[in-house]
Every structure is written in structure tokens, then in C-alpha cells.
Design a protein around this motif. Structure first.
Motif, PDB file in Angstrom:
ATOM      1  N   VAL A 148     -61.999   3.014  11.252  1.00 41.42           N
ATOM      2  CA  VAL A 148     -61.480   4.092  11.721  1.00 41.42           C
ATOM      3  C   VAL A 148     -62.723   4.614  12.793  1.00 41.42           C
ATOM      4  N   VAL A 149     -62.308   4.956  13.964  1.00 45.19           N
ATOM      5  CA  VAL A 149     -63.729   4.971  14.792  1.00 45.19           C
ATOM      6  C   VAL A 149     -63.445   6.305  15.737  1.00 45.19           C
ATOM      7  N   ASP A 150     -64.659   6.771  16.440  1.00 40.86           N
ATOM      8  CA  ASP A 150     -64.560   8.012  17.304  1.00 40.86           C
ATOM      9  C   ASP A 150     -64.134   7.602  18.960  1.00 40.86           C
ATOM     10  N   ASP A 151     -64.420   8.363  19.700  1.00 38.26           N
ATOM     11  CA  ASP A 151     -63.837   8.213  20.913  1.00 38.26           C
ATOM     12  C   ASP A 151     -64.802   7.234  21.748  1.00 38.26           C
ATOM     13  N   HIS A 152     -66.043   6.889  21.028  1.00 34.27           N
ATOM     14  CA  HIS A 152     -67.070   5.955  21.598  1.00 34.27           C
ATOM     15  C   HIS A 152     -67.026   4.523  20.763  1.00 34.27           C
ATOM     16  N   ASP A 153     -65.928   4.390  20.082  1.00 38.05           N
ATOM     17  CA  ASP A 153     -65.779   3.376  19.101  1.00 38.05           C
ATOM     18  C   ASP A 153     -66.903   3.097  18.103  1.00 38.05           C
ATOM     19  N   ARG A 154     -67.362   4.108  17.584  1.00 36.07           N
ATOM     20  CA  ARG A 154     -68.483   4.184  16.653  1.00 36.07           C
ATOM     21  C   ARG A 154     -67.626   4.607  15.254  1.00 36.07           C
ATOM     22  N   ALA A 155     -67.788   3.848  14.236  1.00 36.03           N
ATOM     23  CA  ALA A 155     -67.333   4.035  12.973  1.00 36.03           C
ATOM     24  C   ALA A 155     -67.608   5.560  12.408  1.00 36.03           C
ATOM     25  N   VAL A 156     -66.465   6.152  11.822  1.00 37.27           N
ATOM     26  CA  VAL A 156     -66.671   7.504  11.226  1.00 37.27           C
ATOM     27  C   VAL A 156     -66.626   7.371   9.810  1.00 37.27           C
ATOM     28  N   ARG A 170     -65.962   8.234   5.996  1.00 41.18           N
ATOM     29  CA  ARG A 170     -64.631   8.317   5.144  1.00 41.18           C
ATOM     30  C   ARG A 170     -64.212   9.574   5.046  1.00 41.18           C
ATOM     31  N   GLY A 171     -62.767  10.041   5.138  1.00 36.76           N
ATOM     32  CA  GLY A 171     -62.256  11.378   5.244  1.00 36.76           C
ATOM     33  C   GLY A 171     -62.310  11.815   6.534  1.00 36.76           C
ATOM     34  N   ALA A 231     -61.939   7.405   0.375  1.00 40.63           N
ATOM     35  CA  ALA A 231     -63.097   6.694  -0.225  1.00 40.63           C
ATOM     36  C   ALA A 231     -62.806   5.348  -0.749  1.00 40.63           C
ATOM     37  N   ASP A 232     -61.438   5.294  -1.261  1.00 39.57           N
ATOM     38  CA  ASP A 232     -60.804   4.195  -2.019  1.00 39.57           C
ATOM     39  C   ASP A 232     -60.160   3.131  -0.827  1.00 39.57           C
ATOM     40  N   GLY A 233     -60.311   3.504   0.316  1.00 42.12           N
ATOM     41  CA  GLY A 233     -59.891   2.474   1.505  1.00 42.12           C
ATOM     42  C   GLY A 233     -58.347   2.990   1.810  1.00 42.12           C
ATOM     43  N   MET A 234     -57.590   3.754   1.120  1.00 42.50           N
ATOM     44  CA  MET A 234     -56.273   4.216   1.712  1.00 42.50           C
ATOM     45  C   MET A 234     -56.307   4.904   2.850  1.00 42.50           C
ATOM     46  N   LEU A 235     -55.333   4.390   3.739  1.00 41.09           N
ATOM     47  CA  LEU A 235     -55.157   4.715   5.231  1.00 41.09           C
ATOM     48  C   LEU A 235     -53.878   6.020   5.160  1.00 41.09           C
TER      49      LEU A 235
END
Length: 540
Positions: A344-352, A354-355, A404-408
Motif C-alpha cells: 500500500v503506497v502513497d502518491d509518491h509510491d512510498r509504502a505507508v 499499516r492501517g 497489522a495481520d496483513g488483511m486488506l
């Protein structure tokens, strides 16, 4: 096996008497009004006959053939015959009109189009408008009158990398993009579904998939049909989704698995109770988009689980919330597994963190490379393909959050986020809230301009039969939202409409609700609720 045809032939040899294709009875329908069941052996005979006809006309590796055959079982006779020769198919949405078909036929460069008789005249008009000749052939004429397609575009024997189909994705802006899908894509997608397990366990030779989605869509034509072939199971093909016929169809065809989209559960729940709605044979529903407020209601009333999944034409593989305990009060759609990675990433393709909400990006993590099993690319659009794959991850355009448990958890399409006074509002959340109201049959929420807050929330509502559209109902729906959502998410504008435009897969086409350039706020009947939109203290 190197092709879908190979997979089909292997099953036809091993289980020739198993039923492959089923059309439910539908009195008055132009084809099979009494219904039909065709075994793998029967379909094999028809496929081989057509294969020889196409081959004799000169069709071979790399040719494209457009098919306008609705959801008829005969679609598969042509599809598999052409696949045997290395020809790709271009399924045409039967709801398309002249300009849409002309674009598809020009862009795909189809060598010929094979159609049901009732659309021949429309396609002949398209052929006259296309710069390159386009022969139009009736699928109902025997023998099939096929012109020569010209030189074979590709040398060598068809294989896993041979184009199987060209499926057009509905774009929110601009023309649809043509997704090139290979034999490997199809075989991999079918095997992925077959092997999911959990609440989606599939028994070889014992299932019947009821899929009302169209054959120009990957769900039915790629994922479900290929899975059926790989497991010697049957595929039930209603011509379209019909809430009034749903349970009758399922009973008479002995379906064990049903496919759905988000529009299906509320329409079935709105039907009066009927004896046939409890179908003990049905093991599970497979789909996406059921509103959390309706999920438990549906399962309790009808007696089988709706398993939420996520996938796209471009990805082939799917995620699924298919292991208990499922999170049916949420928009959960599963965890990454089996090499199908997600971030899951922001508008600059940086990982955000969890949550945190961001765009879902996916890839294959195995040594074959990130694009393994995905679409081969957008036809004639390498720029769009590269942009979608920037950084080695496929950008889905879906806003999600990961626990946190990976669920999307699905939030909304990226383009369906409304930005109001610094707040990001997911249109899907507002739609889910309104859809749960007894007076709402269907709803679409979109952004409209606002001179002070940048954008405002507008709801276009199709009222239920018996509900009286007007100011009183609009205010009642507004209060309903305020009781369940932050005040800024409630609709500032509300418009009652008789219907909403949808795609062949029953997804609302928001871009077609209002003509380009029209201010929706100026539409007669639009009700301004902004004065009521004030922050309120939470109830004590």
C-alpha cells in the motif's frame, strides 16, 4: 499443456460425459428457450468441426477474430476452435453501439467479426465506417462463410505466450484499453481459482458454476470457464443477471457455486421471500462489492457464504477473504499469499504504515519476474503499460488499507475519492450507507464542484418502488447518513433519478450520469442540502 484448447481437450478425453455448458430455460429467448446442457464430448465435436472450418479459410497463429455472441454456449465453440489455431478472440459487448464497436474494431484490427444474426446490420455499418475491410459473418449460417484473413501474423506453433483474448477494460476517462491476455494468463487464472481452498474449495467433477457475468469479462470467460475446464465441471450461462429468475435458474440447473457483483445482494434481498430461495446445493458465492451492512443479512436469509474477492483484468490472480473467521462486517478481501505480493503506497509510491489508506500495488514475487501471470500489456499503448508498472509494481488504482495481520480492506477506487475541505471521502462508504436504507434501490455518489470547499458530495438515488422522491425523502436520507457517518460525508446534494447507467457487469458508469460539461448541481430536481451539513455533537 500449452493452451486453453489443450486443457479443454484433456478434460474432454478424461470426462466426455461430464456436463460442460448449460443455458437455463428462458421462454421467448432467441436461443435455447427450453434450456440446454452440453457435455464435454458434445462440445469437443463442435469445436473440432469449427476448427477445421477456420483452418480451411486460412486462420492461424496471431489472427484476431471478434465475437458478438452474447452469453450463448456457442461462444465457446468458436473461442476454443480459434484458440486451437493460435487465434485471439475479441469479445464484443452486445450493448455496444456504433461508435463503441467502431473504436474496438479499429483498435483491435480484427480480421473478421462473427455475430448473432440480430446484430449483423449494425456490424455491417461498422465495417463500412472502418478504413480497413472488416468481413461480417453470421454465426447462425451453416456452413460458416469465412473469407480469407490474409497472411498468418506469427510463425511457429501456438504456445503459452500466444494471445488468447483481447479484453477491453472500461475506462473512467478516455477510450477503453485493450488488455492482451495470453494462454498462460488463462491457465494460471483458472488454476489459481481451483487451488484457493478454504470456503472456496472446488471438487473436481462435482460442481456447477452459475455465472451471470458477461463473456467479454475476465471473471466468467477467463477465471471461471478455465477453472471449470481444469476440474471437469460445468458452467451455467444465463444471458444476464435477473433477480426475478435467479433462484429458479439456480434450482433448475442444480448450481453449486454462484458468482455475484455488489449489485446482486441488495436486489435479491429486496425480492419477496420465496420457497426456492433456500438452495442447499449452493456451497458459496464468489464475488466482490457486497455492502458490509447487507453481508450477514444475506447469508442468514439465503444460507450460504458470500466470499469477497479482489482481482482485475490485468492481474488474473485474485485475493479472497476465504478462511474463517471471515470479516463480513467489513470490506476485507484477503491477505497476500502464494507469491502474489501487495503493498500500500502513497502518491509518491512510498509504502505507508499499516492501517493507513493508500493505493494497492501488486506483483508476482517469484523468480519469473513481477509480471508473471499478469496481462501482457495494453495493446498499442506501451506508455500506459509502463506507467501502470512503474517501479516494478502494478498500480491498481484502488485505495485500500492493510491491517497489522496483513488483511486488506477495500476503501474505493482512487478516482472515487471526494476531496472536501481537506477531508478525503470515499464515495463507496457513502454509497454503502445510503444503499442500506429501505427506500434506496440503487445509488451512485460522486464529487461536484464547490466554490468554498473544493468539492462536495452528491448522491444520485434510484428510489425503491413505492418510495416518493422529493424533499422529504432527501432530508430523511440525509439524516440517515448523519446518524452513521461524519457530518462532512453526508450528501450536500441529492438527485432522484429513474435509473443509473451501468456496464455489462452492472457496475455504475458514473461518467455517463451527466453529459460532459454539465454542472450536476444545475440539473432540475437537484436538492441542495448543504445548509443542513453542520458538525453535530455525538449522541450522549
Amino acid at each position: 499443456m500449452d493452451s486453453v484448447f489443450d486443457a479443454f481437450m484433456a478434460t474432454a478425453a478424461a470426462a466426455p460425459d461430464h456436463v460442460f455448458l448449460v443455458a437455463p430455460p428462458a421462454p421467448g429467448r432467441a436461443y435455447h428457450p427450453d434450456g440446454v446442457e452440453l457435455t464435454y464430448g458434445e462440445v469437443r465435436a463442435g469445436v473440432l468441426e469449427l476448427r477445421d472450418v477456420y483452418a480451411a479459410a486460412g486462420f492461424g497463429h496471431g489472427h484476431r477474430v471478434a465475437l458478438l455472441l452474447e452469453n450463448r454456449p456457442e461462444f465457446f465453440f468458436h473461442y476454443l476452435a480459434l484458440n486451437a489455431l493460435g487465434c485471439g478472440i475479441v469479445p464484443i459487448n452486445p450493448d455496444y453501439r456504433h461508435d463503441e464497436m467502431l473504436y474496438q474494431m479499429e483498435h483491435s484490427e480484427a480480421a473478421v467479426v462473427v455475430s448473432i444474426a440480430s446484430r449483423l446490420a449494425d456490424l455491417e455499418a461498422v465495417a463500412r465506417a472502418r478504413a480497413r475491410p472488416l468481413p461480417v459473418v453470421s454465426a447462425e449460417r451453416r456452413p460458416l462463410a469465412l473469407p480469407g484473413p490474409g497472411a498468418t501474423p506469427r510463425a511457429g506453433r501456438p504456445g503459452l505466450d500466444t494471445e488468447c483474448s483481447l479484453l477491453y477494460t472500461s475506462g473512467t476517462t478516455g477510450r477503453p484499453k485493450g488488455c492482451v491476455l495470453t494462454n498462460f494468463y488463462y491457465l494460471n487464472a483458472g488454476a489459481w481459482y481451483r487451488d484457493l481452498g478454504g470456503r472456496l474449495a472446488i471438487e473436481p467433477g462435482r460442481e456447477r458454476f452459475y455465472n451471470p457475468l458477461p463473456l467479454f469479462h475476465m471473471n466468467c470467460q477467463a477465471v471461471t470457464a478455465t477453472c471449470a475446464m481444469l476440474t471437469a465441471n460445468g458452467l451455467i450461462l444465463p444471458e444476464r443477471f435477473s433477480p426475478g429468475r435467479w433462484w429458479r435458474d439456480i434450482a433448475v440447473t442444480r448450481a453449486t457455486i454462484v458468482h455475484y457483483l455488489g449489485v446482486v445482494p441488495p436486489l435479491l434481498l429486496n425480492q419477496p421471500p420465496a420457497p426456492e430461495e433456500r438452495q442447499p446445493r449452493v456451497k458459496f458465492g464468489f464475488g466482490a462489492g457486497v455492502e458490509p451492512e447487507l453481508h450477514e443479512r444475506f447469508e442468514k436469509r439465503f444460507g450460504f457464504p458470500l466470499v469477497e474477492v479482489w482481482g482485475m483484468t490485468e492481474t488474473g490472480r485474485i485475493y479472497a477473504d476465504h478462511r474463517e473467521p471471515r470479516q463480513i462486517a467489513t470490506r476485507a478481501f484477503g491477505r497476500p499469499f502464494g507469491g502474489f505480493d501487495a503493498r500500500v503506497v502513497d502518491d509518491h509510491d512510498r509504502a505507508v504504515a499499516r492501517g493507513t489508506e493508500g493505493e494497492l500495488v501488486v506483483r508476482w514475487s517469484g523468480p519469473e519476474g513481477p509480471r508473471h501471470g499478469f496481462f501482457a500489456g495494453y495493446l498499442k499503448n506501451p506508455e500506459a503499460t509502463a506507467e501502470a508498472w512503474r517501479g516494478g509494481w502494478f498500480h491498481t488504482g484502488d485505495v485500500v488499507r492493510q491491517a497489522a495481520d496483513g488483511m486488506l480492506y477495500f476503501v474505493d477506487r482512487k478516482k472515487n475519492i471526494i476531496r472536501r475541505a481537506g477531508e478525503n471521502i470515499a464515495a463507496a462508504e457513502v454509497e454503502a450507507t445510503l444503499q442500506a436504507h429501505e427506500a434506496v434501490a440503487q445509488v451512485a455518489v460522486l464529487a461536484v464542484p464547490d466554490e468554498i470547499r473544493e468539492e462536495e458530495v452528491m448522491a444520485c438515488v434510484v428510489p425503491m418502488a413505492g418510495a416518493t422522491p422529493g424533499r422529504a425523502l432527501a432530508e430523511g436520507l440525509f439524516e440517515w447518513c448523519l446518524q452513521r457517518l461524519a457530518y462532512f460525508k453526508a450528501p450536500g446534494w441529492l438527485l432522484f433519478v429513474p435509473s443509473l447507467p451501468t456496464t455489462g457487469t452492472q457496475k455504475v458508469q458514473k461518467a455517463q450520469i451527466f453529459p460532459r460539461g454539465e454542472d450536476p448541481r444545475a440539473r432540475p430536481g437537484a436538492i441542495d442540502l448543504r445548509e443542513r451539513k453542520k458538525r453535530r455533537a455525538p449522541p450522549a
